[in-house]
Design an enzyme around this catalytic site. Structure first.
Site, short mmCIF file in Angstrom:
data_model
loop_
_atom_site.label_atom_id
_atom_site.label_comp_id
_atom_site.label_asym_id
_atom_site.label_seq_id
_atom_site.Cartn_x
_atom_site.Cartn_y
_atom_site.Cartn_z
N HIS A 96 -7.00 -13.42 -7.86
CA HIS A 96 -7.29 -12.23 -8.67
C HIS A 96 -7.86 -12.69 -10.00
CE1 HIS A 96 -6.56 -7.85 -9.07
NE2 HIS A 96 -6.76 -8.12 -10.34
N LYS A 201 0.17 -5.46 -7.48
CA LYS A 201 -0.75 -5.49 -6.33
C LYS A 201 -0.58 -6.79 -5.54
CE LYS A 201 -4.22 -4.36 -9.09
NZ LYS A 201 -4.96 -3.53 -10.03
N1 URA Z 1 -7.25 -5.91 -13.40
C1 URA Z 1 -6.24 -5.16 -12.89
O1 URA Z 1 -6.05 -5.10 -11.68
N2 URA Z 1 -5.45 -4.51 -13.73
C2 URA Z 1 -5.60 -4.54 -15.07
O2 URA Z 1 -4.84 -3.92 -15.78
C3 URA Z 1 -6.67 -5.31 -15.60
C4 URA Z 1 -7.48 -5.99 -14.74
#
Ligand code: URA
Length: 447
Positions: A96, A201
């Site tokens: 991510h 997530k």
């Molecule tokens: N990416 C995300 O998934 N959430 C955030 O708050 C900032 C970047």
């Protein structure tokens, strides 16, 4: 003109969120139940946007303790599912990034790592403000389905080795509901809110290994290096508390990461790298992320061994083939992709060097904003994109240019191209003395 507020639907829920906001503002610690209540009430539409925005803004200003942060992260997942990756043969890895300009790393590192034999499951989002989003880039590939149903993720991982799909708000309803509100209420740039959003997530996907790419510099959500380090450490601690095995890289976003900024332009850029081009900056970061991904699921692998594997799959074409195989599995027209029949803008404007000198700065926000003006990103929530539009940078910070050299090309068919070109022009700074560009990889966090 009336300025009436939307009606309160559930007075009890509204009273609770106001009470939580007042207590947080006064410096009290919120307990897990209270935080879960606020988030689930908002997801269930029992409290209006403006009360939730006030709560988020108070959290952004006051910060969260370790216990509160864990409670918010868990609250974001309430009512959602969790991906069951146990049916996949081998350890699965995820990555991510906090987002940036010209950052097409996902489209490169996922097929490279998958070609090395490690399955990669990646859920991804749309562009946010001036930053690009992988989902929007993928939509420039003819035929490609950008949403893979949750029950098709494991079969695709098993047969192809990689999946890239749009973020499912079914997994983290709390993040799904608050993210769009944060985007329009100035509450994105908060360390605890970013950490809870991302780690919730990642917890729902629950891969065996995870690599976080945290940006720092003028084009990053958190610009200052010390705060970006704090964000990285906060996310790593939170990931550990949620049973995730995570590593991280702090990477430079003081200039666009790669030369292409815009959806189809970035797909072409990714294909060029997958065919073996080691694009400066972009590839340096991708190589590091790939090594960390491989080592996150196989800690005995040395950095040198990981690097050798990565070079092999890039040089023998298997990373490129993996990308094609995956795209076709998700519905893409393979022949069109191989022939690079992707959306392309027909008009050009050029930014030339006004004098000879060294490029000392290329401001990423200005370049990102220029692409918005020609439709490569959204100025309005539901605006349609022009997938062929964007900016191609022919130079990076540290390059020497002669007067009249083309520094950047604006690709467009619609929008305010004159203002966009002026923005790119103002983004590029020239100086009389040679400068060294900051390294794309600033710091590595490994246990
Ligand atoms: N990416 C995300 O998934 N959430 C955030 O708050 C900032 C970047």
């Amino acid at each position: 003109m009336s300025h009436g507020l939307r009606e309160v639907k559930d007075p009890g829920a509204s009273a609770r969120v106001i009470e939580a906001t007042n207590r947080k503002r006064a410096g009290a610690a919120l307990d897990a139940e209270e935080i879960a209540g606020v988030v689930t009430d908002f997801v269930a539409d029992r409290i209006p946007d403006y009360q939730m925005a006030a709560w988020l803004a108070t959290v952004a200003c006051q910060g969260l303790s370790t216990a509160e942060l864990a409670a918010l992260t868990r609250a974001y997942t309430l009512g959602g599912g969790r991906l069951d990756l146990s049916g996949v043969d081998g350890a699965v890895v995820d990555k991510h990034s906090t987002g940036g300009v010209g950052d097409t790393t996902t489209l490169i590192v996922v097929p490279v790592v998958a070609a090395c034999g490690t399955p990669v499951a990646k859920m991804t989002g749309r562009s946010l403000g001036f930053t690009g989003g992988t989902l929007d880039k993928l939509e420039s590939i003819p035929g490609l389905r950008t949403t893979v149903p949750l029950d098709a993720i494991v079969p695709t991982l098993s047969s192809v080795g990689m999946v890239i799909t749009g973020q499912s708000t079914d997994l983290t309803p709390g993040d799904g509901a608050t993210y769009a509100l944060r985007d329009v209420t100035g509450t994105v740039e908060s360390i605890p809110l970013i950490a809870a959003s991302i780690i919730s997530k990642k917890f729902a996907v629950h891969a065996d290994g995870l690599v976080l790419d945290v940006k720092t510099g003028a084009g990053a959500l958190i610009q200052e290096r010390d705060r970006a380090v704090r964000l990285t450490e906060t996310m790593l601690d939170l990931a550990r508390a949620f049973g995730l095995s995570a590593r991280a890289v702090l990477s430079d976003m003081s200039q666009p990461l790669g030369p292409s900024v815009g959806n189809a332009l970035e797909i072409r850029q990714a294909l060029a790298v997958l065919r073996g081009e080691r694009t400066p900056g972009l590839w340096d970061l991708c190589a590091t992320i790939c090594r960390l991904m491989l080592r996150s699921v196989d800690p005995r692998l040395t950095d040198e061994q990981a690097a050798a594997r990565i070079d092999r799959v890039l040089d023998d074409g298997s990373a490129y083939e993996m990308f094609l195989r995956w795209a076709v599995a998700q519905g893409a027209d393979g022949a069109a992709l191989e022939a690079e029949r992707l959306p392309a803008a027909t008009r050009r404007q050029f930014v030339r060097a006004a004098e000879s000198g060294w490029i000392t700065r290329i401001e990423p926000r200005a370049v990102g904003n220029a692409t918005l003006l020609v439709g490569a990103g959204r100025l309005a929530y539901d605006a349609p994109l022009d997938h062929g539009a964007g900016v191609l940078l022919r130079h990076r910070v540290g390059d020497r240019v002669a007067k009249g050299d083309v520094i950047a090309e604006l690709h467009y068919d619609r929008g305010d191209a004159d203002t966009a070109r002026s923005l790119v022009e103002s983004a590029v700074h020239l100086g009389d003395e040679a400068v060294t560009a900051p390294s794309a990889v600033q710091q590595i966090f490994e246990p």
